[in-house]
Design a protein around this motif. Structure first.
Motif, PDB file in Angstrom:
ATOM      1  N   VAL A   1       2.050  11.745 -13.857  1.00 20.52           N
ATOM      2  CA  VAL A   1       2.831  10.648 -14.412  1.00 20.52           C
ATOM      3  C   VAL A   1       2.010   9.369 -14.266  1.00 20.52           C
ATOM      4  O   VAL A   1       1.638   8.991 -13.153  1.00 20.52           O
ATOM      5  CB  VAL A   1       4.181  10.479 -13.661  1.00 20.52           C
ATOM      6  CG1 VAL A   1       4.914   9.250 -14.142  1.00 20.52           C
ATOM      7  CG2 VAL A   1       5.029  11.716 -13.830  1.00 20.52           C
ATOM      8  N   GLN A   2       1.708   8.758 -15.390  1.00 22.25           N
ATOM      9  CA  GLN A   2       0.988   7.497 -15.375  1.00 22.25           C
ATOM     10  C   GLN A   2       2.007   6.356 -15.374  1.00 22.25           C
ATOM     11  O   GLN A   2       2.849   6.272 -16.271  1.00 22.25           O
ATOM     12  CB  GLN A   2       0.083   7.374 -16.616  1.00 22.25           C
ATOM     13  CG  GLN A   2      -0.991   8.435 -16.695  1.00 22.25           C
ATOM     14  CD  GLN A   2      -2.010   8.309 -15.579  1.00 22.25           C
ATOM     15  OE1 GLN A   2      -2.350   7.227 -15.137  1.00 22.25           O
ATOM     16  NE2 GLN A   2      -2.506   9.450 -15.114  1.00 22.25           N
ATOM     17  N   ILE A   3       1.941   5.503 -14.378  1.00 21.47           N
ATOM     18  CA  ILE A   3       2.862   4.374 -14.283  1.00 21.47           C
ATOM     19  C   ILE A   3       2.035   3.102 -14.311  1.00 21.47           C
ATOM     20  O   ILE A   3       1.369   2.759 -13.329  1.00 21.47           O
ATOM     21  CB  ILE A   3       3.708   4.445 -12.995  1.00 21.47           C
ATOM     22  CG1 ILE A   3       4.462   5.775 -12.939  1.00 21.47           C
ATOM     23  CG2 ILE A   3       4.667   3.253 -12.927  1.00 21.47           C
ATOM     24  CD1 ILE A   3       5.177   6.041 -11.637  1.00 21.47           C
ATOM     25  N   PRO A   4       2.069   2.392 -15.442  1.00 20.05           N
ATOM     26  CA  PRO A   4       1.317   1.136 -15.526  1.00 20.05           C
ATOM     27  C   PRO A   4       1.890   0.095 -14.559  1.00 20.05           C
ATOM     28  O   PRO A   4       3.092   0.081 -14.283  1.00 20.05           O
ATOM     29  CB  PRO A   4       1.503   0.680 -16.970  1.00 20.05           C
ATOM     30  CG  PRO A   4       2.266   1.741 -17.664  1.00 20.05           C
ATOM     31  CD  PRO A   4       2.764   2.717 -16.661  1.00 20.05           C
ATOM     32  N   GLU A   5       1.038  -0.763 -14.052  1.00 20.99           N
ATOM     33  CA  GLU A   5       1.471  -1.796 -13.115  1.00 20.99           C
ATOM     34  C   GLU A   5       2.596  -2.649 -13.688  1.00 20.99           C
ATOM     35  O   GLU A   5       3.494  -3.067 -12.961  1.00 20.99           O
ATOM     36  CB  GLU A   5       0.281  -2.673 -12.730  1.00 20.99           C
ATOM     37  CG  GLU A   5       0.581  -3.625 -11.612  1.00 20.99           C
ATOM     38  CD  GLU A   5      -0.656  -4.372 -11.143  1.00 20.99           C
ATOM     39  OE1 GLU A   5      -0.462  -5.395 -10.475  1.00 20.99           O
ATOM     40  OE2 GLU A   5      -1.778  -3.947 -11.434  1.00 20.99           O
ATOM     41  N   MET A  58       0.830  -1.207   0.000  1.00 20.85           N
ATOM     42  CA  MET A  58       0.000   0.000   0.000  1.00 20.85           C
ATOM     43  C   MET A  58       0.868   1.262   0.000  1.00 20.85           C
ATOM     44  O   MET A  58       0.529   2.240  -0.655  1.00 20.85           O
ATOM     45  CB  MET A  58      -0.942   0.005   1.217  1.00 20.85           C
ATOM     46  CG  MET A  58      -2.046  -1.036   1.123  1.00 20.85           C
ATOM     47  SD  MET A  58      -3.038  -0.901  -0.394  1.00 20.85           S
ATOM     48  CE  MET A  58      -3.788   0.677  -0.163  1.00 20.85           C
ATOM     49  N   ASP A  59       1.977   1.225   0.716  1.00 24.52           N
ATOM     50  CA  ASP A  59       2.904   2.365   0.693  1.00 24.52           C
ATOM     51  C   ASP A  59       3.439   2.580  -0.711  1.00 24.52           C
ATOM     52  O   ASP A  59       3.541   3.711  -1.186  1.00 24.52           O
ATOM     53  CB  ASP A  59       4.079   2.135   1.648  1.00 24.52           C
ATOM     54  CG  ASP A  59       3.659   2.116   3.109  1.00 24.52           C
ATOM     55  OD1 ASP A  59       2.707   2.837   3.459  1.00 24.52           O
ATOM     56  OD2 ASP A  59       4.288   1.383   3.879  1.00 24.52           O
ATOM     57  N   PHE A  60       3.769   1.485  -1.375  1.00 21.18           N
ATOM     58  CA  PHE A  60       4.278   1.578  -2.742  1.00 21.18           C
ATOM     59  C   PHE A  60       3.226   2.205  -3.660  1.00 21.18           C
ATOM     60  O   PHE A  60       3.533   3.087  -4.464  1.00 21.18           O
ATOM     61  CB  PHE A  60       4.688   0.190  -3.246  1.00 21.18           C
ATOM     62  CG  PHE A  60       5.255   0.220  -4.625  1.00 21.18           C
ATOM     63  CD1 PHE A  60       6.565   0.619  -4.840  1.00 21.18           C
ATOM     64  CD2 PHE A  60       4.482  -0.117  -5.720  1.00 21.18           C
ATOM     65  CE1 PHE A  60       7.089   0.678  -6.121  1.00 21.18           C
ATOM     66  CE2 PHE A  60       5.003  -0.067  -6.999  1.00 21.18           C
ATOM     67  CZ  PHE A  60       6.302   0.325  -7.196  1.00 21.18           C
ATOM     68  N   LEU A  61       1.983   1.763  -3.521  1.00 20.07           N
ATOM     69  CA  LEU A  61       0.907   2.350  -4.331  1.00 20.07           C
ATOM     70  C   LEU A  61       0.713   3.827  -4.006  1.00 20.07           C
ATOM     71  O   LEU A  61       0.390   4.616  -4.894  1.00 20.07           O
ATOM     72  CB  LEU A  61      -0.395   1.572  -4.129  1.00 20.07           C
ATOM     73  CG  LEU A  61      -0.424   0.186  -4.754  1.00 20.07           C
ATOM     74  CD1 LEU A  61      -1.720  -0.525  -4.395  1.00 20.07           C
ATOM     75  CD2 LEU A  61      -0.243   0.252  -6.255  1.00 20.07           C
ATOM     76  N   ASP A  62       0.929   4.200  -2.755  1.00 20.86           N
ATOM     77  CA  ASP A  62       0.846   5.621  -2.382  1.00 20.86           C
ATOM     78  C   ASP A  62       1.898   6.441  -3.128  1.00 20.86           C
ATOM     79  O   ASP A  62       1.627   7.568  -3.546  1.00 20.86           O
ATOM     80  CB  ASP A  62       1.026   5.803  -0.876  1.00 20.86           C
ATOM     81  CG  ASP A  62      -0.194   5.368  -0.082  1.00 20.86           C
ATOM     82  OD1 ASP A  62      -1.288   5.247  -0.673  1.00 20.86           O
ATOM     83  OD2 ASP A  62      -0.043   5.152   1.139  1.00 20.86           O
ATOM     84  N   ILE A  63       3.095   5.880  -3.286  1.00 16.15           N
ATOM     85  CA  ILE A  63       4.146   6.566  -4.045  1.00 16.15           C
ATOM     86  C   ILE A  63       3.683   6.788  -5.480  1.00 16.15           C
ATOM     87  O   ILE A  63       3.782   7.892  -6.023  1.00 16.15           O
ATOM     88  CB  ILE A  63       5.465   5.759  -4.014  1.00 16.15           C
ATOM     89  CG1 ILE A  63       6.015   5.685  -2.588  1.00 16.15           C
ATOM     90  CG2 ILE A  63       6.493   6.375  -4.974  1.00 16.15           C
ATOM     91  CD1 ILE A  63       7.140   4.686  -2.407  1.00 16.15           C
ATOM     92  N   VAL A  64       3.159   5.739  -6.095  1.00 15.15           N
ATOM     93  CA  VAL A  64       2.674   5.819  -7.479  1.00 15.15           C
ATOM     94  C   VAL A  64       1.552   6.851  -7.589  1.00 15.15           C
ATOM     95  O   VAL A  64       1.534   7.668  -8.522  1.00 15.15           O
ATOM     96  CB  VAL A  64       2.212   4.427  -7.975  1.00 15.15           C
ATOM     97  CG1 VAL A  64       1.533   4.527  -9.334  1.00 15.15           C
ATOM     98  CG2 VAL A  64       3.398   3.467  -8.024  1.00 15.15           C
ATOM     99  N   MET A  65       0.640   6.844  -6.627  1.00 11.69           N
ATOM    100  CA  MET A  65      -0.488   7.787  -6.668  1.00 11.69           C
ATOM    101  C   MET A  65      -0.019   9.231  -6.468  1.00 11.69           C
ATOM    102  O   MET A  65      -0.552  10.140  -7.106  1.00 11.69           O
ATOM    103  CB  MET A  65      -1.528   7.413  -5.596  1.00 11.69           C
ATOM    104  CG  MET A  65      -2.216   6.087  -5.850  1.00 11.69           C
ATOM    105  SD  MET A  65      -2.988   5.980  -7.477  1.00 11.69           S
ATOM    106  CE  MET A  65      -4.251   7.190  -7.317  1.00 11.69           C
ATOM    107  N   GLU A  66       0.957   9.447  -5.609  1.00 16.78           N
ATOM    108  CA  GLU A  66       1.502  10.796  -5.410  1.00 16.78           C
ATOM    109  C   GLU A  66       2.144  11.313  -6.702  1.00 16.78           C
ATOM    110  O   GLU A  66       1.982  12.475  -7.053  1.00 16.78           O
ATOM    111  CB  GLU A  66       2.516  10.811  -4.271  1.00 16.78           C
ATOM    112  CG  GLU A  66       1.891  10.824  -2.906  1.00 16.78           C
ATOM    113  CD  GLU A  66       1.077  12.089  -2.637  1.00 16.78           C
ATOM    114  OE1 GLU A  66       1.580  13.200  -2.895  1.00 16.78           O
ATOM    115  OE2 GLU A  66      -0.060  11.950  -2.172  1.00 16.78           O
ATOM    116  N   LEU A  67       2.876  10.453  -7.390  1.00 14.41           N
ATOM    117  CA  LEU A  67       3.483  10.865  -8.660  1.00 14.41           C
ATOM    118  C   LEU A  67       2.411  11.214  -9.683  1.00 14.41           C
ATOM    119  O   LEU A  67       2.548  12.182 -10.432  1.00 14.41           O
ATOM    120  CB  LEU A  67       4.399   9.760  -9.190  1.00 14.41           C
ATOM    121  CG  LEU A  67       5.711   9.582  -8.418  1.00 14.41           C
ATOM    122  CD1 LEU A  67       6.384   8.281  -8.806  1.00 14.41           C
ATOM    123  CD2 LEU A  67       6.640  10.764  -8.659  1.00 14.41           C
TER     124      LEU A  67
END
Length: 85
Positions: free
Chosen positions: A56-60, A41-50
């Protein structure tokens, strides 16, 4: 953005997501999860903040590029090249 600016953006995000972590000795070549108490979940938070801050769209399928600070900066550098700090 320059590489140091991108690194600072990531540090700022990490400080908000994991406020109890000491990031002063973060080794840019070692996986974040080996140095910090980050869960998925922390990792997803990083992606969502970006996404929220810089659109910035970062595909899984490309999350593997966000393992270390070095790999994250390398991945984001072309995506944030035209973004003012």
């Amino acid at each position: 953005m320059t590489r140091p600016e991108i690194r600072e953006v990531i540090i700022d995000i990490l400080e908000r997501i994991a406020p109890d972590e000491d990031l002063s000795n973060l080794d840019d070549s070692i996986a974040f999860r080996e140095q910090m108490e980050l869960d998925s979940m922390d990792f997803l938070d990083i992606v969502m903040e970006l996404r929220k801050q810089y659109r910035v769209q970062i595909p899984e399928s490309e999350y593997e590029h966000l393992i270390t600070m070095n790999s994250t900066v390398n991945y984001l550098e072309p995506k944030l090249a035209d973004v003012p700090k």
